[in-house]
Design a protein around this motif. Structure first.
Motif, PDB file in Angstrom:
ATOM      1  N   ARG A 138       0.898  -1.172  -0.096  1.00 34.80           N
ATOM      2  CA  ARG A 138      -0.046   0.001  -0.082  1.00 34.80           C
ATOM      3  C   ARG A 138       0.774   1.082   0.100  1.00 34.80           C
ATOM      4  N   SER A 154      -5.843   2.864  -7.135  1.00 35.99           N
ATOM      5  CA  SER A 154      -5.855   2.918  -5.708  1.00 35.99           C
ATOM      6  C   SER A 154      -7.028   1.753  -5.041  1.00 35.99           C
ATOM      7  N   GLU A 158      -6.937  -1.932  -3.282  1.00 38.76           N
ATOM      8  CA  GLU A 158      -7.708  -2.019  -2.044  1.00 38.76           C
ATOM      9  C   GLU A 158      -8.584  -3.606  -2.258  1.00 38.76           C
ATOM     10  N   ASN A 162      -7.486  -6.901   0.027  1.00 42.09           N
ATOM     11  CA  ASN A 162      -8.750  -7.445   0.704  1.00 42.09           C
ATOM     12  C   ASN A 162      -9.156  -8.813   0.002  1.00 42.09           C
TER      13      ASN A 162
END
Length: 281
Positions: A138, A154, A158, A162
């Motif tokens: 990140r 971005s 994520e 996840n």
């Protein structure tokens, strides 16, 4: 393209590029399981040393094996050794990129006396259990926050971090692999879909492929010079991870290429060639 037979009889192909002086540098492609054509001439490196780019089994011009389980990274170490024997070389000048560096590292650990020089280019650290955490990645992604494409990328990252990413998310992060998302980068990326064997890729890093403790122990016996080249912007293998990889070898140097990501010879061919050619000289 020249071919040779692997130990199990699979016909493997390779291409030789360049008219540089010296023995060829054997190049192991990443992807995983992407045909060696994407390496090109490694930003002009072939003008300094001949390059021998292997098509791993089931990719490019190499045949598919009878047993798909042999796509696993550790099972392909024998293919590299078969290539060495085919070339009649006592030692290999070996270069591995990304997932191909996992294969190069496993070969070096298994056959340390067969390494003349070893160049690991933006290497995957999975075989050594040194993969960056989602947080480390990140931070690497955040370094690109000034780019126009950053908001979409971005969000896609994520989803990946996840573990609920879609194919669209993976497509969206393509700019992260390059220092500049320009025409050259887009053209290079566009070839991936036809060059990569997706079925084989799912096997390459599968369960049982890696034994990090044993591999690390084997690398202690690699007395040959080692270059670990990282891209300053690489989110796959950030410089800190590349430094940890270099620390596992008795004689390794870490070089970080400014402005580069996962394909440093595409981002800045001159800088890449200068660094690697100096190491191989």
């Amino acid at each position: 393209m020249p071919t040779f037979a692997a130990a199990d009889g699979t016909a493997l192909a390779y291409r030789v590029l360049g008219a540089g002086i010296g023995d060829p540098v054997v190049c192991l492609p990443g992807g995983p399981m992407r045909a060696g054509a994407y390496l090109g001439d490694l930003g002009g490196l072939a003008a300094h040393r001949p390059l021998l780019a292997l098509d791993l089994r089931g990719t490019g011009e190499s045949a598919e094996p009878a047993d798909p389980a042999t796509y696993r990274c550790d099972r392909q170490v024998a293919d590299v050794e078969a290539l060495r024997a085919h070339l009649g070389a006592d030692r290999l000048e070996l270069l591995g990129h990304s997932a191909g560096a996992s294969l190069a590292v496993k070969y070096a650990a298994a056959h340390p006396h067969r390494i003349g020089r070893l160049a690991l280019i933006t290497p995957s650290a999975r075989s050594l259990a040194l993969d960056p955490s989602p947080g480390e990645r990140r931070l690497a992604v955040a370094r690109r926050s000034a780019e126009s494409w950053f908001p979409e990328v971005s969000l896609a990252y994520e989803a990946i971090a996840n573990r609920h990413a879609t194919s669209a998310d993976w497509a969206a992060v393509a700019p992260l692999y390059y220092g500049r998302w320009d025409a050259a980068a887009k053209a290079h990326h566009a070839t991936e879909a036809v060059q990569r064997n997706g079925k084989a890729a799912r096997v390459y890093n599968s369960e049982g492929a890696f034994d990090p403790l044993r591999t690390r122990a084997g690398l202690a016996g690699v007395t040959a010079p080692v270059l670990v080249l990282a891209g300053a912007l690489d989110w796959i293998t950030p410089p800190g991870v590349a430094s940890a990889v270099a620390a596992l070898f008795p004689d390794a140097a870490l070089e970080v290429q400014p402005g580069a990501s996962h394909y440093p010879w595409v981002d800045d061919p001159a800088a890449f060639t200068a660094t690697v050619a100096k190491f191989l000289a």
